[in-house]
Design a protein around this motif. Structure first.
Motif, PDB file in Angstrom:
ATOM      1  N   ARG A 483       0.831  -1.208   0.000  1.00 10.89           N
ATOM      2  CA  ARG A 483       0.000   0.000   0.000  1.00 10.89           C
ATOM      3  C   ARG A 483       0.863   1.255   0.000  1.00 10.89           C
ATOM      4  NH1 ARG A 483      -1.778   3.590   3.493  1.00 10.89           N
ATOM      5  NH2 ARG A 483      -0.786   2.527   5.233  1.00 10.89           N
ATOM      6  N   VAL A 484       1.976   1.224   0.738  1.00  9.71           N
ATOM      7  CA  VAL A 484       2.879   2.376   0.772  1.00  9.71           C
ATOM      8  C   VAL A 484       3.480   2.621  -0.606  1.00  9.71           C
ATOM      9  CG1 VAL A 484       5.059   3.231   1.709  1.00  9.71           C
ATOM     10  CG2 VAL A 484       3.383   2.147   3.216  1.00  9.71           C
ATOM     11  N   LEU A 485       3.881   1.537  -1.290  1.00  8.22           N
ATOM     12  CA  LEU A 485       4.481   1.698  -2.613  1.00  8.22           C
ATOM     13  C   LEU A 485       3.461   2.206  -3.625  1.00  8.22           C
ATOM     14  CD1 LEU A 485       6.687  -1.533  -2.791  1.00  8.22           C
ATOM     15  CD2 LEU A 485       7.352   0.778  -2.113  1.00  8.22           C
ATOM     16  N   GLN A 486       2.193   1.798  -3.466  1.00  9.65           N
ATOM     17  CA  GLN A 486       1.157   2.223  -4.406  1.00  9.65           C
ATOM     18  C   GLN A 486       0.721   3.661  -4.145  1.00  9.65           C
ATOM     19  OE1 GLN A 486      -1.748  -0.833  -3.677  1.00  9.65           O
ATOM     20  NE2 GLN A 486      -1.039  -2.108  -5.367  1.00  9.65           N
ATOM     21  N   GLU A 487       0.513   4.010  -2.878  1.00  7.56           N
ATOM     22  CA  GLU A 487      -0.029   5.329  -2.528  1.00  7.56           C
ATOM     23  C   GLU A 487       1.053   6.377  -2.330  1.00  7.56           C
ATOM     24  OE1 GLU A 487      -3.181   5.718  -2.614  1.00  7.56           O
ATOM     25  OE2 GLU A 487      -3.734   3.592  -2.794  1.00  7.56           O
ATOM     26  N   LYS A 488       2.325   5.921  -2.151  1.00  8.10           N
ATOM     27  CA  LYS A 488       3.442   6.833  -1.872  1.00  8.10           C
ATOM     28  C   LYS A 488       3.176   7.672  -0.621  1.00  8.10           C
ATOM     29  CE  LYS A 488       4.972   7.177  -6.678  1.00  8.10           C
ATOM     30  NZ  LYS A 488       6.080   6.240  -6.466  1.00  8.10           N
ATOM     31  N   GLU A 489       2.610   7.036   0.389  1.00 16.73           N
ATOM     32  CA  GLU A 489       2.364   7.680   1.669  1.00 16.73           C
ATOM     33  C   GLU A 489       2.347   6.612   2.756  1.00 16.73           C
ATOM     34  OE1 GLU A 489      -1.398   9.601   1.052  1.00 16.73           O
ATOM     35  OE2 GLU A 489      -2.535   7.819   1.663  1.00 16.73           O
ATOM     36  N   VAL A 490       2.715   7.040   3.975  1.00 18.58           N
ATOM     37  CA  VAL A 490       2.732   6.124   5.115  1.00 18.58           C
ATOM     38  C   VAL A 490       1.846   6.712   6.210  1.00 18.58           C
ATOM     39  CG1 VAL A 490       5.036   5.265   4.596  1.00 18.58           C
ATOM     40  CG2 VAL A 490       4.779   7.219   6.131  1.00 18.58           C
ATOM     41  N   ARG A 491       1.298   5.822   7.013  1.00 19.83           N
ATOM     42  CA  ARG A 491       0.530   6.250   8.187  1.00 19.83           C
ATOM     43  C   ARG A 491       1.198   5.647   9.407  1.00 19.83           C
ATOM     44  NH1 ARG A 491      -5.844   5.472   8.562  1.00 19.83           N
ATOM     45  NH2 ARG A 491      -5.699   7.186   7.035  1.00 19.83           N
ATOM     46  N   PRO A 492       1.758   6.477  10.298  1.00 16.92           N
ATOM     47  CA  PRO A 492       2.414   5.952  11.501  1.00 16.92           C
ATOM     48  C   PRO A 492       1.440   5.118  12.330  1.00 16.92           C
ATOM     49  CG  PRO A 492       2.899   8.289  11.196  1.00 16.92           C
ATOM     50  CD  PRO A 492       1.829   7.952  10.218  1.00 16.92           C
ATOM     51  N   VAL A 493       1.975   4.194  13.072  1.00 14.64           N
ATOM     52  CA  VAL A 493       1.146   3.369  13.952  1.00 14.64           C
ATOM     53  C   VAL A 493       0.462   4.279  14.965  1.00 14.64           C
ATOM     54  CG1 VAL A 493       1.129   1.501  15.636  1.00 14.64           C
ATOM     55  CG2 VAL A 493       2.663   1.403  13.654  1.00 14.64           C
ATOM     56  N   LYS A 496      -3.355   9.461  12.818  1.00 19.40           N
ATOM     57  CA  LYS A 496      -4.648   9.719  12.206  1.00 19.40           C
ATOM     58  C   LYS A 496      -4.529  10.256  10.790  1.00 19.40           C
ATOM     59  CE  LYS A 496      -6.987  10.600  16.603  1.00 19.40           C
ATOM     60  NZ  LYS A 496      -7.810  11.559  17.389  1.00 19.40           N
ATOM     61  N   ARG A 497      -3.345  10.641  10.362  1.00 16.45           N
ATOM     62  CA  ARG A 497      -3.184  11.153   9.012  1.00 16.45           C
ATOM     63  C   ARG A 497      -1.987  10.484   8.338  1.00 16.45           C
ATOM     64  NH1 ARG A 497       0.870  14.815   8.535  1.00 16.45           N
ATOM     65  NH2 ARG A 497       1.887  15.487  10.489  1.00 16.45           N
ATOM     66  N   SER A 498      -2.065  10.456   6.997  1.00 17.57           N
ATOM     67  CA  SER A 498      -0.979   9.861   6.219  1.00 17.57           C
ATOM     68  C   SER A 498       0.041  10.924   5.874  1.00 17.57           C
ATOM     69  CB  SER A 498      -1.537   9.230   4.940  1.00 17.57           C
ATOM     70  OG  SER A 498      -2.434   8.184   5.243  1.00 17.57           O
ATOM     71  N   ILE A 499       1.272  10.466   5.680  1.00 16.87           N
ATOM     72  CA  ILE A 499       2.383  11.366   5.360  1.00 16.87           C
ATOM     73  C   ILE A 499       2.915  10.990   3.987  1.00 16.87           C
ATOM     74  CG2 ILE A 499       4.675  12.150   6.067  1.00 16.87           C
ATOM     75  CD1 ILE A 499       3.932  11.275   8.930  1.00 16.87           C
ATOM     76  N   GLN A 500       2.965  11.961   3.083  1.00 14.50           N
ATOM     77  CA  GLN A 500       3.516  11.722   1.751  1.00 14.50           C
ATOM     78  C   GLN A 500       5.016  11.464   1.866  1.00 14.50           C
ATOM     79  OE1 GLN A 500       1.913  11.577  -1.263  1.00 14.50           O
ATOM     80  NE2 GLN A 500      -0.025  11.715  -0.126  1.00 14.50           N
ATOM     81  N   VAL A 501       5.511  10.444   1.139  1.00 16.31           N
ATOM     82  CA  VAL A 501       6.942  10.123   1.151  1.00 16.31           C
ATOM     83  C   VAL A 501       7.433   9.987  -0.279  1.00 16.31           C
ATOM     84  CG1 VAL A 501       6.988   9.018   3.418  1.00 16.31           C
ATOM     85  CG2 VAL A 501       6.384   7.676   1.400  1.00 16.31           C
ATOM     86  N   ASP A 502       8.613  10.509  -0.522  1.00 14.84           N
ATOM     87  CA  ASP A 502       9.257  10.408  -1.841  1.00 14.84           C
ATOM     88  C   ASP A 502      10.580   9.700  -1.647  1.00 14.84           C
ATOM     89  OD1 ASP A 502      10.270  10.689  -4.388  1.00 14.84           O
ATOM     90  OD2 ASP A 502      10.953  12.752  -4.044  1.00 14.84           O
ATOM     91  N   VAL A 503      10.593   8.396  -1.841  1.00 11.63           N
ATOM     92  CA  VAL A 503      11.811   7.608  -1.651  1.00 11.63           C
ATOM     93  C   VAL A 503      11.970   6.641  -2.822  1.00 11.63           C
ATOM     94  CG1 VAL A 503      11.749   7.721   0.872  1.00 11.63           C
ATOM     95  CG2 VAL A 503      10.584   5.865  -0.318  1.00 11.63           C
ATOM     96  N   ARG A 504      13.209   6.295  -3.101  1.00 12.29           N
ATOM     97  CA  ARG A 504      13.487   5.212  -4.047  1.00 12.29           C
ATOM     98  C   ARG A 504      13.692   3.941  -3.241  1.00 12.29           C
ATOM     99  NH1 ARG A 504      18.259   4.618  -8.693  1.00 12.29           N
ATOM    100  NH2 ARG A 504      17.251   2.854  -9.755  1.00 12.29           N
ATOM    101  N   VAL A 505      13.015   2.887  -3.636  1.00 11.58           N
ATOM    102  CA  VAL A 505      13.058   1.639  -2.879  1.00 11.58           C
ATOM    103  C   VAL A 505      13.998   0.663  -3.560  1.00 11.58           C
ATOM    104  CG1 VAL A 505      11.726  -0.297  -1.986  1.00 11.58           C
ATOM    105  CG2 VAL A 505      10.708   1.976  -2.057  1.00 11.58           C
ATOM    106  N   LEU A 506      15.015   0.256  -2.817  1.00  5.81           N
ATOM    107  CA  LEU A 506      15.902  -0.830  -3.238  1.00  5.81           C
ATOM    108  C   LEU A 506      15.695  -1.973  -2.257  1.00  5.81           C
ATOM    109  CD1 LEU A 506      19.196   1.190  -3.888  1.00  5.81           C
ATOM    110  CD2 LEU A 506      17.376   0.678  -5.504  1.00  5.81           C
TER     111      LEU A 506
END
Length: 688
Positions: A483-493, A496-506
């Motif tokens: 879901r993080v890779l698809q939405e490009k956002e994470v929600r901390p455990v 209440k809100r998601s955080i946009q992230v711009d990272v390259r995944v290796l």
């Protein structure tokens, strides 16, 4: 005597006597001959008495009335006629005879016939009896009759057609049988001229002694034979000297012919020949009753001709096939030669491309990844291509091959090198903590969460996150990562809100992720998200020529980190290191060098190496290209690899002095230069 209708069926024989002036046949209850069959009309047909017999009249029936398989409106019936009404078949008998009380009456009848007319009279009576029996549906052949003998001879001819390839043998067998069965003196088979002539040629000529008839064509009446062939009708001559049709012909007079029988041999398109029988001494030898018998044998003669023709055609076709096969084999040989030539040319092109690629300068520096083998050069050129892109990269390789070094090279050579590089081993963190480690948590999310904490994805913003051993990630966590890779956002455990992230995944794994997908241990959709580009790291056993460079690097690093003089290693110790298979790869080699360095004074000797290293036999690389490469290609690659390793070792020992390296290798200096160029080995300038 009373006329009767006979019905034979599975329940036995039923007889319906015909009495009075008429009798109706049908399904109705009030008819005289009632048969319960739905193919019959209620009143199907009527049998009317006429002077001297009976006639049948169709009563406008639904399915018609047939006599001897001929549709009739009305017809006078003869003894033995076959009557069919609908599906019902009956036999009409003009009078129902009674059998003799015993065999004595039959013996007396035979004696009386013999006294009156001799044996011929008895034979005629027997034939009449057989004919009458046949008309009534009973066996018409008497034991010992001519028909029985003819059937046996015909069976022999049919068997010969199957087993005998010589048509001449079959023709002789047919003629011999006909002479025996008809009382002929001579017999001939004549067939159309293969050259297209108008006269037939004799293919079989025999006499009653089963001897060949000489000058056979001159012994045949051409007039009789020609008439039979041209009309397609059989000809029977009782006495040729008295027959108005032929008595005046020259051949009949010259040959003194009496009895003649000639029938056509019919092929698919018409007559193809004739069977000609004669007897010069007796008249009336041949009778009409002989014709079905002769026709049966003529059919076999035609079949023999057809078989011979097919045999010849098959022979021609076989020759054509053999010729075509030879042509195909020749074409295959030419094609194989061309393919072999093209294979050599392609191999030369491939070698040229490989040399150019090996000589081509790398775009980025890979100083932290040690190796100059072909496998490592291929790896560096691949990294040059993927470094500048933003697509996910999956690094696969055995444990200890340096997967994180590759990930760091991609990041620090790429456009995100000024941003963070964050690494995490997914197998080293418990499942309960992995989510909060990657995505962070909000204050109060669980006991001990006194403040917000950023996850690794948020910490790597703008940079690169490296997920090592991703194959060990739990399935539930794989779902969240997808879901993080698809939405490009994470929600901390607990957030209440998601955080946009711009990272390259290796990512990296020492497992076969395709097999893990097939086994249900890894999500297929996540695999395709991570595996946009795959980088395969070769195990150390497949690049043993890189071991000297790695050892020298490790010795340099140890000396720099400990502040002690740099130690060296003997050739024998180095050879022992290159014989080991290194299941732990570069990490195992580094640990071995650190151990040997600690146990040595100034030089690392074989005796300080681990027992498993000193006792190792030369490692053999597994055959992985079987089925994709030819034996010649695999041998060439192994040969090139061995040649490269020997040259690299010679240069190392001679400290890059080419003249000395050439002497160690036992080759001339120009030969060494040519091989260095062909193998793409770059030599730093040494003392020459």
């Amino acid at each position: 005597m009373t006329a009767v209708l006979v019905l034979e069926g599975p329940e036995g024989t039923k007889r319906f006597p015909l009495t009075g002036e008429s009798a109706t046949l049908g399904r109705a209850a009030d008819v005289a001959v009632r048969i319960d069959d739905r193919s019959l009309s209620a009143s199907h047909c009527r049998f009317d008495a006429v002077p001297g017999g009976w006639k049948i009249v169709d009563l406008a029936s639904r399915n018609g009335t047939f006599v001897n398989d001929v549709l009739v409106a009305q017809k006078r019936l003869e003894d033995g006629d076959r009557v069919r009404a609908g599906r019902v078949v009956l036999r009409f008998l003009a009078e129902e005879a009674t059998a003799p009380e015993d065999d004595v009456g039959i013996d007396a009848l035979v004696d009386r016939l013999h006294r009156r007319g001799g044996a011929a009279s008895v034979r005629t009576a027997a034939r009449s009896f057989a004919d009458a029996a046949e008309r009534r549906g009973m066996p018409g052949l008497l034991a010992g009759a001519e028909e029985v003998a003819a059937s046996a001879r015909l069976q022999a001819v049919v068997a010969a057609l199957v087993s005998e390839r010589s048509e001449r043998v079959i023709f002789d067998q047919i003629v011999d049988a006909l002479i025996d069965l008809t009382g002929a003196e001579r017999g001939f088979i004549l067939l159309e001229d293969e050259g297209g002539g108008t006269e037939r040629r004799v293919v079989a000529a025999r006499n009653f002694d089963r001897e060949a008839v000489r000058d056979a064509l001159a012994k045949v009446s051409k007039t009789v034979e020609r008439r039979t062939f041209e009309t397609g009708d059989p000809v029977i001559v009782t006495d040729a000297s008295e027959d108005a049709r032929f008595s005046g012909t020259e051949s009949v007079v010259a040959l003194r012919l009496r009895s003649i029988l000639c029938v056509p041999v019919r092929g698919r398109a018409g007559p193809i020949g004739t069977i000609y029988l004669d007897n010069r001494f007796e008249r009336a030898v041949f009778e009409e009753r002989h014709l079905p018998l002769i026709r049966a044998f003529s059919d076999q003669a035609a079949l023999a001709v057809e078989n011979a023709r097919l045999h010849v055609e098959n022979g021609h076709r076989l020759q054509e096939l053999e010729k075509a096969k030879a042509e195909v084999e020749e074409l295959n040989r030419i094609l194989s030669d061309r393919i072999a030539k093209q294979t050599v040319e392609l191999q030369e092109v491939k070698e040229h491309v490989l040399r150019e690629r090996a000589e081509a300068p790398l775009k980025y520096s890979y100083a932290n990844i040690v190796g100059q083998s072909c496998r490592m050069l291929d790896l560096f050129h691949l990294l040059d291509k993927v470094t500048d892109s933003e697509v996910p990269v999956l690094v696969q390789g055995e444990s200890g091959t340096g997967k994180e070094l590759v990930a760091r090279a991609i990041h620090f050579n790429g456009p995100r090198k000024e941003r963070p590089f964050v690494s995490e081993n997914c197998a080293a963190i418990p499942e309960t903590l992995l989510e909060s480690e990657l995505f962070g948590y909000a204050r109060g999310a669980f006991t001990g969460a006194h403040a917000d904490k950023k996850g690794l994805f948020e910490m790597a913003a703008g940079g690169t996150i490296f997920l090592d051993e991703i194959g060990d990630m739990p399935l539930e966590m794989q779902k969240k990562l997808l879901r993080v890779l698809q939405e490009k956002e994470v929600r901390p455990v607990g957030g209440k809100r998601s955080i946009q992230v711009d990272v390259r995944v290796l990512s990296a794994s020492n497992q076969d992720l395709r097999k893990a997908v097939a086994d249900g241990r890894f999500r297929e959709d996540l695999f395709y998200r991570l595996n946009v580009i795959t980088v395969d790291l070769p195990p150390l056993r497949e690049r043993l020529e890189d071991i000297p460079m790695l050892v020298e690097r490790f010795l340099d690093d140890i000396a720099a980190s400990t502040g002690t003089p740099r130690k060296s290693i003997t050739d024998e110790a180095m050879a022992s290191l290159q014989r080991h298979a290194w299941p732990g790869n570069v990490r195992e080699l580094k640990n071995e060098i650190q151990r040997a360095h600690a146990l040595s004074d100034r030089v690392i000797l074989p005796m300080v190496l681990s027992d498993v290293i000193r006792k190792a036999v030369p490692a053999t690389a597994p055959v992985t290209d079987l089925g994709t490469k030819s034996l010649k290609e695999m041998v060439r690659e192994v040969s090139d690899d061995l040649e490269r390793r020997a040259i690299v070792e010679a240069l190392r020992r001679s400290r890059n002095r080419k003249a000395q390296a050439a002497r160690l290798l036992g080759v001339s200096r120009p030969t060494l230069d040519a091989k260095l160029e062909a193998l793409g080995i770059v030599v730093e300038r040494g003392e020459d």
